[in-house]
Each structure stands twice: as structure tokens, then as C-alpha cells.
Write a protein that holds these residues in place. Structure first.
Motif, PDB file in Angstrom:
ATOM      1  N   LEU A   2       0.814  -1.098   0.083  1.00 24.23           N
ATOM      2  CA  LEU A   2      -0.121  -0.012  -0.098  1.00 24.23           C
ATOM      3  C   LEU A   2       0.833   1.270  -0.054  1.00 24.23           C
ATOM      4  N   ALA A   3       0.268   2.320  -0.543  1.00 22.23           N
ATOM      5  CA  ALA A   3       0.950   3.498  -0.299  1.00 22.23           C
ATOM      6  C   ALA A   3       0.911   3.986   1.273  1.00 22.23           C
ATOM      7  N   ALA A   4       2.193   4.397   1.663  1.00 25.12           N
ATOM      8  CA  ALA A   4       2.191   4.692   3.050  1.00 25.12           C
ATOM      9  C   ALA A   4       1.033   5.720   3.686  1.00 25.12           C
ATOM     10  N   GLU A  48      -0.266   0.088  -5.348  1.00 28.41           N
ATOM     11  CA  GLU A  48       0.270  -0.137  -6.716  1.00 28.41           C
ATOM     12  C   GLU A  48       0.081  -1.695  -7.273  1.00 28.41           C
ATOM     13  N   ALA A  49      -0.492  -1.879  -8.367  1.00 32.34           N
ATOM     14  CA  ALA A  49      -0.847  -3.321  -8.646  1.00 32.34           C
ATOM     15  C   ALA A  49      -0.890  -3.478 -10.280  1.00 32.34           C
ATOM     16  N   PRO A  50      -0.447  -4.556 -10.960  1.00 34.77           N
ATOM     17  CA  PRO A  50      -0.508  -4.865 -12.378  1.00 34.77           C
ATOM     18  C   PRO A  50      -1.926  -5.385 -12.644  1.00 34.77           C
ATOM     19  N   ILE A  51      -2.899  -4.090 -12.593  1.00 35.81           N
ATOM     20  CA  ILE A  51      -4.327  -4.769 -12.939  1.00 35.81           C
ATOM     21  C   ILE A  51      -4.831  -4.978 -14.012  1.00 35.81           C
ATOM     22  N   GLY A  52      -4.102  -4.544 -15.109  1.00 39.66           N
ATOM     23  CA  GLY A  52      -4.480  -4.452 -16.669  1.00 39.66           C
ATOM     24  C   GLY A  52      -5.440  -3.474 -16.962  1.00 39.66           C
ATOM     25  N   GLY A  64      -4.040   1.293 -11.649  1.00 38.39           N
ATOM     26  CA  GLY A  64      -3.001   0.449 -11.568  1.00 38.39           C
ATOM     27  C   GLY A  64      -1.817   1.082 -10.533  1.00 38.39           C
ATOM     28  N   PRO A  65      -1.529   2.449 -10.547  1.00 34.41           N
ATOM     29  CA  PRO A  65      -0.621   3.220  -9.836  1.00 34.41           C
ATOM     30  C   PRO A  65      -1.211   3.326  -8.320  1.00 34.41           C
ATOM     31  N   ALA A  66      -0.551   3.398  -7.328  1.00 33.37           N
ATOM     32  CA  ALA A  66      -0.863   3.487  -5.870  1.00 33.37           C
ATOM     33  C   ALA A  66      -1.941   4.826  -5.945  1.00 33.37           C
ATOM     34  N   ASN A 114     -14.606  -2.707  -9.627  1.00 37.23           N
ATOM     35  CA  ASN A 114     -14.847  -3.749 -10.720  1.00 37.23           C
ATOM     36  C   ASN A 114     -13.991  -3.420 -11.860  1.00 37.23           C
ATOM     37  N   GLN A 115     -13.188  -4.210 -12.274  1.00 35.32           N
ATOM     38  CA  GLN A 115     -12.651  -4.057 -13.657  1.00 35.32           C
ATOM     39  C   GLN A 115     -13.545  -3.533 -14.722  1.00 35.32           C
ATOM     40  N   ALA A 116     -12.972  -2.507 -15.488  1.00 36.48           N
ATOM     41  CA  ALA A 116     -13.889  -1.824 -16.572  1.00 36.48           C
ATOM     42  C   ALA A 116     -15.181  -1.327 -15.499  1.00 36.48           C
ATOM     43  N   GLU A 117     -16.334  -1.547 -15.848  1.00 32.62           N
ATOM     44  CA  GLU A 117     -17.406  -0.854 -15.032  1.00 32.62           C
ATOM     45  C   GLU A 117     -18.054  -2.095 -14.252  1.00 32.62           C
ATOM     46  N   HIS A 118     -18.033  -3.380 -14.792  1.00 28.61           N
ATOM     47  CA  HIS A 118     -18.883  -4.257 -14.336  1.00 28.61           C
ATOM     48  C   HIS A 118     -18.261  -5.819 -14.540  1.00 28.61           C
TER      49      HIS A 118
END
Length: 297
Positions: free
Chosen positions: A62-64, A203-207, A252-254, A278-282
Motif C-alpha cells: 500500500l501507499a504509506a 500499486e498493482a498490475p491490474i491490466g 494501477g498506480p497507488a 470492478n474491472q472496467a465497470e462491471h
């Protein structure tokens, strides 16, 4: 000989320290803390404290948190599996699904929410919790999954798996499947000194960018139905959603997103709030959290 003895003594201390550290790491990485919760998979982040719920692996720092923020205590594990029930007081098949959702509220690693749709209102009983916004969400899920059909009682597990909400075996199977294949990310909710409520995403590689929703809900409610398919029945509903707002995007970034609750949502006097990403919207849900309403507003 004295020098050799000293070297051997130092070497022994170093090896002993390394062994102790390895043992400590084994305990930390296990993530269960002696928990008796389910072990459906290792795709979820680890709970904040031992025994708090489902185990898993951490998927990103997580971001501090800023010092002027106070953490808001969550009422679920940091990455619960979301179960959305689309139901109606005008549907005679829905009460068993409502009861099953009530049972799911007892599992800390699950975030169950009850969305009341409005398309059953025409048969003689207007569901006081129904909202066309919730019907729109159900239809959007169907479209995202390549279907044009909606029905009640329908459960959407983890934003991706469609099951009949009263089918206990199907619901349990869907939960296990979601735990196996869904990666969930840990989020935190913070309150600033000036009263602003913020949610922090790591920060995560959510695509695919994620839409962030703010949900308010009542933990339970009873209705005495006087018309329609359930005429004469007293119905209990659990974690009944009162409002749904789109509050931001996570790319994707923090990221920090302010949670601004509109006046109409406050007027409903909800008990609790939830964050859903939700990825995208749904699409599939990749982050979620729940907390008490009075801790934030």
C-alpha cells in the motif's frame, strides 16, 4: 586455538540467528495464525491480523498512509469476496435467497450485498428498497457476461460468476471457484482531520482500469408485504443496499480517492458502507472493503 574458538563461536551465533529468522518467516508467510477459516486458494491478500479470515498472499504494498489520516477499522477482512444478490419483495422465489445471504453475512471473508430491483413492482407490490440504478447494474453484469437475460434471485459472485441465489450448493461452489481464480488487492479507508474520507489503493498490475463504487446499506430490515406474490408474508432482508455511487477510477498506480457521500444517501440512514472496484465497470471485482457508516460520516 583461541582465535579458532572465537571464529567457531561467531559462526554458531550467525547460523542460529539465520535459523530463527527462517522459522519466523515460515510463520509469517503461512498467513493463517491458526485460523479455522476456509483455504480455497492462495490468491487473496493475507488478513491484517491472525485468524481474521481467509489466508492468502499479499499482492502489492500500500501507499504509506499520511500521518494526518486515521485508519477506519474494516468490518471484513481487507479483501473480502463480494456476493451481490439481485432480489425483490415481489418475487416469491426470493425469500430463500434472502435467507441464504443473511447466513453469508456471518462470514467475515465474504461481503454480501442485497440489491433490490424494480421490475417486479408492476405485479401489485412496490418494493421500498428497489431502485432502477440497481436494475441497471444487474443488466450491465448480464451484458458484460454476454447475456441479455436478468432474473431474480440472482447472485453475482466476485463480479464474474452467475448463480441462482437460492441454490446453496451452487453458491458454495461459486465461492470456491472465485477464491481459486480471483486476485484481490488490499485497500484501506482513512479519515482526514478535516472530515474527508479517503480510500487507498495499492500499486498493482491490474491490466484493465477499475471503476470504484461507494455503496451504503442497512444490515437488516423487515417488510410486511400486503400484495403481490408474497402477500401476507413478513420478509427479512440483509445488507440491503440503499445507494450506489461511482466515485473514481483506479488505473494501477497507488491511488487515493475521496469518498463523497451525496445527501440522498445520508438521508437513508444506512448502517454500513462498502467499496467495490470492478474491472472496467462491471467486470471481475479486484478490491473491496466494508466499514461502519458512523465511523466515517
Amino acid at each position: 586455538m583461541a582465535i579458532l574458538s572465537a571464529i567457531l563461536l561467531v559462526l554458531g551465533l550467525v547460523l542460529g540467528s539465520a535459523a530463527a529468522r527462517a522459522q519466523s518467516l515460515d510463520v509469517d508467510l503461512d498467513g493463517t495464525g491458526g485460523s479455522t477459516g476456509p483455504r480455497f486458494g492462495q490468491s487473496l491478500v493475507a488478513p491484517n491480523s491472525p485468524g481474521a479470515g481467509s489466508p492468502g498472499v499479499d499482492t502489492g504494498p500500500l501507499a504509506a498512509p499520511k500521518q494526518e489520516y486515521t485508519p477506519i477499522i474494516l468490518t471484513t477482512v481487507p479483501a473480502p469476496m463480494v456476493v451481490e444478490l439481485f432480489t425483490s419483495e415481489g418475487c416469491s422465489s426470493c425469500p430463500p435467497a434472502d435467507a441464504l445471504l443473511g447466513e453469508l453475512t456471518q462470514r467475515q471473508y465474504v461481503l454480501p450485498l442485497s440489491f433490490h430491483v424494480d421490475y417486479w413492482d408492476y405485479i401489485g407490490w412496490k418494493d421500498r428498497f428497489a431502485d432502477p440504478v440497481f436494475t441497471k447494474r444487474q443488466r450491465a453484469y448480464a451484458e458484460a457476461q454476454g447475456s441479455s437475460m436478468v432474473y431474480t434471485p440472482q447472485m453475482i459472485v466476485a463480479g464474474a460468476i452467475d448463480v441462482v441465489g437460492s441454490d446453496r450448493k451452487a453458491v458454495e461452489k461459486a465461492l470456491k471457484k472465485a477464491y481459486t481464480r480471483n486476485t484481490m488487492y488490499r485497500i484501506q479507508v482513512m479519515r482526514e482531520k478535516d472530515g474527508r474520507v479517503m480510500v487507498q489503493f495499492p500499486e498493482a498490475p491490474i491490466g484493465v482500469p477499475a471503476t470504484v463504487w461507494l455503496v451504503t446499506y442497512q444490515k437488516s430490515a423487515e417488510s410486511h408485504v400486503k400484495a403481490g406474490e408474497n402477500a401476507g408474508r413478513s420478509l427479512m432482508t440483509y445488507n440491503v443496499v440503499r445507494s450506489l455511487q461511482k466515485v473514481g477510477m483506479w488505473y494501477g498506480p497507488a491511488t487515493e480517492i475521496e469518498l463523497k457521500l451525496n445527501p440522498a444517501a445520508k438521508a437513508n440512514s444506512p448502517d454500513a458502507c462498502a467499496i467495490i472496484a470492478n474491472q472496467a465497470e462491471h467486470g471481475p471485482i479486484i478490491a473491496a472493503a466494508a466499514f461502519n457508516f458512523t465511523k466515517a460520516w
